[in-house]
Design a protein around this motif. Structure first.
Motif, short mmCIF file in Angstrom:
data_model
loop_
_atom_site.label_atom_id
_atom_site.label_comp_id
_atom_site.label_asym_id
_atom_site.label_seq_id
_atom_site.Cartn_x
_atom_site.Cartn_y
_atom_site.Cartn_z
N ILE A 1 0.89 -1.20 0.02
CA ILE A 1 0.00 0.04 -0.12
C ILE A 1 0.98 1.18 0.02
CG2 ILE A 1 -2.00 1.43 1.27
CD1 ILE A 1 -2.52 -1.60 2.50
N ARG A 2 0.67 2.27 -1.17
CA ARG A 2 1.60 3.19 -1.09
C ARG A 2 0.59 4.71 -1.03
NH1 ARG A 2 4.31 -0.02 -5.23
NH2 ARG A 2 6.38 -0.38 -4.54
N GLY A 3 1.53 5.52 -0.69
CA GLY A 3 0.87 6.89 -0.91
C GLY A 3 -0.04 7.27 0.15
N GLY A 4 -1.15 7.99 0.06
CA GLY A 4 -1.99 8.56 1.03
C GLY A 4 -1.75 9.69 1.54
N GLU A 5 -2.91 10.41 2.33
CA GLU A 5 -2.74 11.69 2.85
C GLU A 5 -2.03 11.35 4.12
OE1 GLU A 5 -6.80 13.09 3.22
OE2 GLU A 5 -7.20 12.41 1.45
N ASP A 6 -1.39 12.68 4.45
CA ASP A 6 -1.00 12.54 5.99
C ASP A 6 -1.88 12.77 6.99
OD1 ASP A 6 0.85 12.88 8.07
OD2 ASP A 6 1.28 14.77 7.54
N MET A 7 -2.14 11.59 7.58
CA MET A 7 -3.32 11.30 8.64
C MET A 7 -2.95 12.17 9.79
SD MET A 7 -5.63 10.09 7.08
CE MET A 7 -6.87 9.51 8.39
N SER A 8 -1.41 12.59 10.11
CA SER A 8 -1.36 13.33 11.37
C SER A 8 -1.91 14.52 11.51
CB SER A 8 0.40 13.14 11.41
OG SER A 8 0.76 14.05 10.39
N THR A 9 -2.53 14.91 10.41
CA THR A 9 -3.10 16.42 10.45
C THR A 9 -4.71 16.35 10.59
OG1 THR A 9 -3.47 16.55 7.95
CG2 THR A 9 -1.38 17.57 8.72
N LYS A 10 -5.13 15.03 10.65
CA LYS A 10 -6.62 14.99 10.97
C LYS A 10 -7.02 14.95 12.18
CE LYS A 10 -6.75 13.89 6.24
NZ LYS A 10 -7.23 15.42 5.48
N SER A 11 -8.19 15.31 12.36
CA SER A 11 -8.85 15.41 13.99
C SER A 11 -8.81 14.07 14.34
CB SER A 11 -10.21 15.90 13.90
OG SER A 11 -11.14 15.20 13.31
N PRO A 12 -8.98 13.79 15.75
CA PRO A 12 -9.04 12.44 16.14
C PRO A 12 -10.36 11.76 15.61
CG PRO A 12 -8.25 13.87 18.06
CD PRO A 12 -8.67 14.73 16.80
N GLU A 13 -11.48 12.55 15.29
CA GLU A 13 -12.74 11.93 15.11
C GLU A 13 -12.57 11.50 13.61
OE1 GLU A 13 -12.51 15.05 16.53
OE2 GLU A 13 -13.33 14.42 18.58
N GLU A 14 -11.82 12.41 12.86
CA GLU A 14 -11.60 11.84 11.50
C GLU A 14 -10.74 10.50 11.40
OE1 GLU A 14 -11.20 15.45 8.20
OE2 GLU A 14 -10.32 15.56 9.98
N MET A 15 -9.66 10.66 12.11
CA MET A 15 -8.79 9.43 12.28
C MET A 15 -9.63 8.40 12.70
SD MET A 15 -5.54 8.94 11.97
CE MET A 15 -4.73 7.27 12.20
N GLN A 16 -10.33 8.31 13.54
CA GLN A 16 -11.39 7.14 14.20
C GLN A 16 -12.28 6.66 13.15
OE1 GLN A 16 -13.09 8.27 17.90
NE2 GLN A 16 -13.19 6.15 18.69
N ALA A 17 -12.90 7.44 12.63
CA ALA A 17 -13.85 7.12 11.37
C ALA A 17 -13.01 6.31 10.27
CB ALA A 17 -14.59 8.39 10.84
N HIS A 18 -11.88 6.81 10.01
CA HIS A 18 -11.22 6.33 8.97
C HIS A 18 -10.92 4.93 9.43
CE1 HIS A 18 -8.64 5.73 5.54
NE2 HIS A 18 -7.31 5.90 6.27
N MET A 19 -10.13 4.53 10.62
CA MET A 19 -9.71 3.50 11.12
C MET A 19 -11.06 2.64 11.16
SD MET A 19 -6.83 4.09 10.90
CE MET A 19 -6.24 2.43 10.80
N LYS A 20 -12.20 2.93 11.53
CA LYS A 20 -13.27 2.20 11.55
C LYS A 20 -13.53 1.42 10.00
CE LYS A 20 -16.96 0.58 13.67
NZ LYS A 20 -16.71 -0.35 14.62
N ASP A 21 -13.54 2.57 9.08
CA ASP A 21 -13.44 1.87 7.84
C ASP A 21 -12.66 0.65 7.34
OD1 ASP A 21 -15.33 3.71 7.22
OD2 ASP A 21 -14.16 5.10 6.17
N TRP A 22 -11.16 0.83 7.99
CA TRP A 22 -10.18 -0.08 7.79
C TRP A 22 -10.84 -1.51 8.47
CZ3 TRP A 22 -5.71 -0.71 5.01
CH2 TRP A 22 -5.42 0.24 4.39
N GLU A 23 -11.36 -1.41 9.73
CA GLU A 23 -11.96 -2.32 10.48
C GLU A 23 -12.96 -3.21 9.82
OE1 GLU A 23 -14.21 -1.63 13.84
OE2 GLU A 23 -14.65 -3.61 14.21
N VAL A 24 -13.76 -2.26 9.15
CA VAL A 24 -14.89 -2.95 8.48
C VAL A 24 -14.47 -3.81 7.10
CG1 VAL A 24 -17.04 -2.67 6.94
CG2 VAL A 24 -16.72 -1.42 9.11
N TRP A 25 -13.48 -3.28 6.38
CA TRP A 25 -12.90 -3.81 5.34
C TRP A 25 -12.12 -5.30 5.81
CZ3 TRP A 25 -7.43 -3.30 3.25
CH2 TRP A 25 -7.33 -4.01 2.11
N MET A 26 -11.18 -4.90 6.52
CA MET A 26 -10.24 -5.94 7.01
C MET A 26 -11.16 -7.19 7.74
SD MET A 26 -6.68 -4.26 8.02
CE MET A 26 -5.80 -5.59 8.68
#
Lengths: 112, 429
Positions: free
Chosen positions: A8-33
């Motif tokens: 997996i390459r590239g992607g946005e810099d997640m360190s600039t995102k809010s904790p809520e955005e980060m959490q929502a994004h990781m939830k998507d990963w959890e659903v997919w995986m």
């Protein structure tokens, strides 16, 4: 059944995102995986830090950065079970990373 | 100093109520084969709380703080054990704990508020597996679900810490060997499994209610834990059976009267001499509410009838005005369900009040060949009471003496000794 590596390459810099955005994004990963795990396809997978040391010239030269950066930077990997390269590629298609500008290279594990 | 005492109290209360829930969630994550791992995480979280709060004060939401800390420590444990065989990650849901992509989100799912209560109940059912002995069940419940230390459990059951450790070990071995996965039983099983759980809760309650403990704190702790566990069952639609409501009613009625049962010196006070104005009216009211909801319909349990008896006592303005006729009818119902010699014995004392000593003596004479009663102190104490009423003083004293020899309870001994003294005082030796 073969094993395939998703690089997996590239992607946005997640360190600039809010904790809520980060959490929502990781939830998507959890659903997919989670879906891959339910089907018995998931073997392993980890995200990677951006910091790196790169060894070149027979290991004599050490550079304090990844070999490739930006869109080429490897951000993580998954190891999955699939019957063919096509099936593996279709599994990769659901990755939530695409919404964050990722690319995925699917490679079969070579049996030596 | 005062503040550190506050922290201890908050923590103690919090720990009694939350540790069992945290253990239940963690056991679900780590598996029952890793029970100690779960207990260690909870213990660590508690120690962290104690250390941090001493410096920074108690946080606004101590419960959330404790849960967050336990969750973070659980994440550390998962990372540490990711590649060894200690934890079974083969379940697809648990496999997600092994990747950093999904570890935190998956871990958070385990700590969803509505699931925690179910996990706690599931753990209660697992602890009360009918294949685990009763004493092991209640030992395990106190230690793992009520946040008691091994020492506190030992003190509760008046036994050694070593015995308690052995009992806990056996239960954990049972979980390990049989790969028990705690779940709330299916609809078909729920009645019978809940029956076992209630039995354990009532044993705990009686351990606190009986006067074997000289320390009031121990008694109150056990009683409040039993009420808490039963209340947890009542909070879930699947587990709030009619029997559970009846037991709650019974425990409310008993608890309402518990303070008046012992004098300030720790001596037993007979029901007839208890100060009824000290009985807790809210608890009696709560008991009525539960008993009403439990219903005395076509199916009823021992708890229904015992609660109905206890209610008659709570409802009587004076001892003399007790409705002994109704109580006798309830005793007959109890005996028709199960022919329990102890119930039959207590029934004789009801007859004593309702019909006088002659008929009571007839009734108790019918029990004289029952083996378990021969060395039961209350059998001899009851005989003593009947004889005392008949003014057969020599016999009364000898029965009371026999009862004293047969009981370990200092309070009971004192009480019986007083009966003897009062007979001797009234009539001379």
């Amino acid at each position: 059944m073969n094993q395939y590596l998703f690089i997996i390459r590239g992607g946005e810099d997640m360190s600039t995102k809010s904790p809520e955005e980060m959490q929502a994004h990781m939830k998507d990963w959890e659903v997919w995986m989670g879906g891959l795990a339910q089907e018995g396809k998931l073997v392993a997978g980890e995200p990677l830090h951006n910091e790196a040391k790169t060894l070149t010239e027979r290991g004599t030269k050490v550079t304090d950065r990844p070999l490739a950066e930006g869109k080429e930077l490897v951000g993580g990997y998954l190891l999955v079970n699939a019957n063919s390269l096509d099936e593996a590629a279709s599994l990769a298609g659901g990755c939530p990373g695409f919404e964050r500008d990722c690319s995925i290279e699917v490679r079969e594990i070579a049996k030596m | 100093m005062k503040e550190s005492k506050d922290i201890d109290q908050t923590l103690n209360h919090l720990f009694r109520h939350e540790s069992g829930k945290m253990v239940s969630v963690l056991v679900k994550i780590f598996g029952t084969e890793n029970f100690e791992m779960a207990e260690d995480v909870v213990q660590d979280a508690l120690v962290s709380a104690l250390e941090t709060w001493k410096f920074r004060g108690i946080p606004d939401n101590p419960r959330a703080w404790l849960y967050r800390t336990a969750r973070n420590k659980a994440i550390d444990v998962i990372r540490k054990n990711k590649h060894n065989q200690a934890i079974d990650f083969s379940d697809p849901a648990k496999q997600l704990l092994t990747s950093e992509y999904t570890l935190t989100a998956t871990m958070n799912n385990y700590w969803e508020e509505n699931q925690i209560q179910d996990d706690f109940l599931a753990m209660m059912y697992a602890s009360c597996d009918p294949k685990i002995s009763e004493e092991n069940q209640i030992t395990f419940i106190l230690k793992s679900l009520c946040g008691f230390s091994t020492k506190e459990v030992a003190r509760s059951f008046l036994t050694s810490e070593e015995t308690i450790s052995k009992r806990l070990y056996r239960t954990k071995e049972y979980f390990r060997k049989n790969k028990i996965k705690p779940t709330i039983p299916s609809d078909e099983e729920i009645e019978s499994r809940t029956h076992t759980v209630l039995n354990s809760i009532y044993l705990l309650f009686n351990e606190g209610y009986s006067a074997t403990h000289s320390k009031e704190l121990v008694r109150e702790d056990l009683i409040s834990q039993a009420l808490h566990l039963c209340n947890s069952l009542l909070g879930n639609k699947k587990t709030n059976t009619s029997e559970a409501k009846a037991l709650m009613a019974l425990m409310c009625f008993h608890t309402a009267r518990s303070k008046s049962r012992l004098s300030s010196k720790g001596e037993l006070v007979q029901l007839s001499k208890q100060d009824r104005s000290t009985w807790n009216k809210e608890l009696i009211q709560a008991g009525r509410w539960y008993l009403h909801r439990a219903g005395l319909g076509s199916t009823y349990s021992n708890y229904h009838i015992e609660a109905a008896i206890a209610f008659q006592h709570c409802d009587a303005p004076t001892y003399e005005e007790t409705n002994w006729g109704a109580i006798l009818a309830y005793y007959d119902m109890l005996l028709s369900i199960s022919n329990d010699p102890i119930v039959a014995l207590n029934r004789c004392l009801v007859i004593l009040e309702l019909n006088g000593p002659k008929l009571a003596l007839n009734a108790i004479t019918e029990l004289e060949n029952i083996e378990v009663l021969k060395n039961y102190y209350l059998y001899h104490a009851s005989l003593g009471a009947i004889k005392e009423r008949m003014k057969e003083n020599v016999q009364a004293v000898s029965h009371y003496k026999k009862a004293i020899d047969l009981t370990q309870s200092v309070q009971e001994q004192k009480f019986l000794q007083e009966r003897i003294t009062s007979i001797l005082f009234k009539y001379g030796p």
